[in-house]
Structures are given as C-alpha cells and as structure tokens.
Write an enzyme that holds these catalytic residues in place. Structure first.
Site, PDB file in Angstrom:
ATOM      1  N   HIS A 243       0.770  -1.298  -0.110  1.00 42.57           N
ATOM      2  CA  HIS A 243      -0.056  -0.166  -0.034  1.00 42.57           C
ATOM      3  C   HIS A 243       0.933   1.135   0.077  1.00 42.57           C
ATOM      4  O   HIS A 243       0.901   1.954  -1.051  1.00 42.57           O
ATOM      5  CB  HIS A 243      -0.744   0.063   1.343  1.00 42.57           C
TER       6      HIS A 243
HETATM    7  O1  RIB Z   1      -5.150  -0.131   4.737  1.00 43.73           O
HETATM    8  C1  RIB Z   1      -3.933  -0.034   4.614  1.00 43.73           C
HETATM    9  C2  RIB Z   1      -3.098   1.121   5.235  1.00 43.73           C
HETATM   10  O2  RIB Z   1      -3.367   0.863   6.800  1.00 43.73           O
HETATM   11  C3  RIB Z   1      -1.591   1.014   5.124  1.00 43.73           C
HETATM   12  O3  RIB Z   1      -1.015   2.342   5.217  1.00 43.73           O
HETATM   13  C4  RIB Z   1      -1.164   0.242   6.269  1.00 43.73           C
HETATM   14  O4  RIB Z   1       0.170   0.465   6.710  1.00 43.73           O
HETATM   15  C5  RIB Z   1      -2.051   0.473   7.350  1.00 43.73           C
HETATM   16  O5  RIB Z   1      -1.757   1.894   7.925  1.00 43.73           O
END
Ligand code: RIB
Ligand code: CA
Length: 313
Positions: A243
């Site tokens: 992500h």
């Molecule tokens: O949903 C994914 C996000 O939430 C990413 O930033 C992960 O590190 C958590 O913070």
C-alpha cells in the site's frame, strides 16, 4: 533539478517501512525533511520505534523522527496487530533503535517546517491515519496554503473496505482527521486500495528482494513474507499488497499510475459506514473535484523501480 522536499507521516507497519526505505534510497529525487510517527497500525510508542528502526536499517540514523498524536481526534484508537504483528514490524529480526527520537511534537515539526520552507515547496506524505496532519491544520490554519501537495495512502471505492465492509483502515481510524485534510483546499493525490491492491508482492517479486542479498533486501523480503498472511487469507491474493510504497513510487515515477480527478468525501457520522471514502468516480453529483483518486498501476514498473532502488541501500 533539486530533490523534492517531503515529510513522511507514518504508522510503521511493514508497508510503511518499505515506503520509507524507497524514499531514503532516492536522495536525488527526494529530500526527506523528517519523519513524523502517528498511532495507527500499532500504538505510537511502537510506530515511532519502528520508524527509527527503519531509518537505521537504511543507514540514516541522522534522520529526524518525531512522535506525534497517540490517538485519533474523536474515536479511541483502533490498531492492526492482526495484520502487522504485535510489534507492527514483525518478520525480520531487527535490532532495537539506538538513534534518539527528535525533540518536540510531530505536529509542531510539521507546522514549523511549512512556515519555514518557501511556500509551495514541501509535499506531505501521510501513510497512516491523518491525525497529525489534521491536528497541524487545526492548530495552524495558515499552513494549508503553504503545502505543495498531499500524496496519501488511504480510502477505497471499487475495492471497498479492508477493516470494515465500507472503510479502509487509515481513514476508518480517524475519519474526522481525513475529512479535515480532504477539505483543506490542498492539492491532494490519493492512493486507495483500488490501486494498492494491484501492487502485490508475488513470490518472484519477493525472491527478487531476497536476491539483493543485502540487509535491506532480506529484511524487506522477510517483512512482506510476514505481512502477506492477512491479505492472502482474506482476498486469496498472490501476495502482500504494498500500500504505502505507492505514495513514494508516485513521487518518483507518476507515470506508473492512472486515476481520475474527482470529488471525494468521507463518512464521519454513520456507524455502519464510518470512514468510507465516497468517490464520485462517474461525476453523478455537482460536488467539485478535490482529489486525484488513483485506480491503476503498472505493477511490473513499480516493482522494477522498488527493487532497483532498494539495491542502492
Ligand atoms: O489500509 C492499508 C493502510 O493501513 C496502510 O497504510 C497500512 O500500513 C495501514 O496503515
Ligand atoms: Ca501505514
């Protein structure tokens, strides 16, 4: 061209760690002015610790890491140890940090930096709940207009939620903060699950990290080996979705991404859909577009960039 000045606001988290490493591996393009930790994946005491661990892994014990907000604006903290493990950085066996935390609160660092640097020259890169950023904007309303751009990981539309059926974790944890940021008037680029779920660490990609044979390459392989369990089980995907590194990669090679400039609003009142990002992808309302909402990614190009840069550390 001088490097772009950025502040990384983060809740490490294995994917945050990879995003930070990618930024620190790209000094020609990115000058990291500081890293601000926020409570999110794990409590603040661990996110600030983990941020320092990652800086030392990258050989950057000189980096300023600040501790920020330890809870959301309105709600109690929701964490994600079920995804990231009890330390938030489970997977590799990395030493406790020896570099000190920078003195002062992360929110004051954000405010001071935006007031000191020339207007329009600092990009904010939130990778976790938006509590620090929103608190800075509330405490110092003058700084929003001085922000060059906000490139954040958060939200979801077609991909729907990962912490509830409707909401992505970062926005769900602090929807009021997300609303303040999205309504700030800043230039905003959003990396939602719609695009980050296309950045999957398949086995060949994980093998390429490990094949670097460096402490960084091996640690990243071990982080993503650990981090993938949750998503593989839930979504039956081919690997862990990276992500947060989508934020850093966008700053380095925006051409890897594709999206639409649309209106995005955040649900803050409904219990059922708290934290949902309502993206007007089909322009069915007259709400003005306020964010670049990414939907597509050149995944092979992303992993080539990431692996090549990690090899520099
Ligand atoms: O949903 C994914 C996000 O939430 C990413 O930033 C992960 O590190 C958590 O913070
Ligand atoms: Ca994160």
């Amino acid at each position: 061209m001088p490097p772009s000045k950025i502040i990384i606001d983060t809740d490490p988290g294995q994917d945050d760690a990879v995003a930070i490493l990618l930024a620190l591996a790209s000094p020609k393009e990115l000058e990291v002015l500081g890293i601000t930790a926020v409570a999110g994946n794990v409590p603040l005491a661990l996110t600030e610790r983990n941020a320092r661990i990652v800086c030392e892994l990258a050989g950057r014990s000189d980096m300023r890491v600040f501790a920020g907000c330890d809870r959301p604006l309105r709600h109690s903290l929701v964490t994600a140890e079920h995804v990231h493990g009890k330390t938030g950085l489970d997977g590799p066996d990395l030493p406790e940090p020896t570099m000190p935390l920078a003195p002062g609160h992360a929110v004051d660092f954000i405010i001071d930096t935006l007031r000191t640097e020339p207007a329009g020259t600092v990009t904010l890169c939130p990778l976790g709940p938006l509590t620090n950023i929103a608190t800075a904007f509330e405490k110092a309303p003058d700084i929003a207009s001085r922000v060059q751009e906000i490139v954040l990981m958060g939200g979801a539309y077609f991909e729907v939620g990962n912490i509830t059926p409707a909401a992505e974790f970062n926005i769900y944890v602090d929807p009021e903060a997300a609303e303040i940021v999205i309504k700030s008037g800043c230039k905003i680029t959003i990396m939602p699950l719609d695009v980050t779920h296309k950045a999957l660490v398949t086995k060949p990609r994980n093998d390429a990290f490990r094949a670097l044979g460096t402490p960084v390459g091996i640690a990243v392989a071990e982080m993503t080996d650990f981090f993938e369990r949750f998503d593989k089980e839930k979504y039956d995907t081919a690997g862990a979705p990276l992500h947060d590194p989508c934020v850093t990669a966008y700053l380095l090679k925006p051409e890897l991404f594709n999206g639409r400039h649309v209106n995005v609003e955040v649900e803050t009142t409904s219990t059922l859909t708290r934290g949902m990002t309502v993206a007007d992808w089909w322009s069915v309302t007259d709400r003005p577009p306020n964010a670049m909402f990414m939907g597509d990614l050149d995944a092979d190009g992303f992993f080539t960039l990431l692996t090549d840069r990690l090899a520099q550390l």
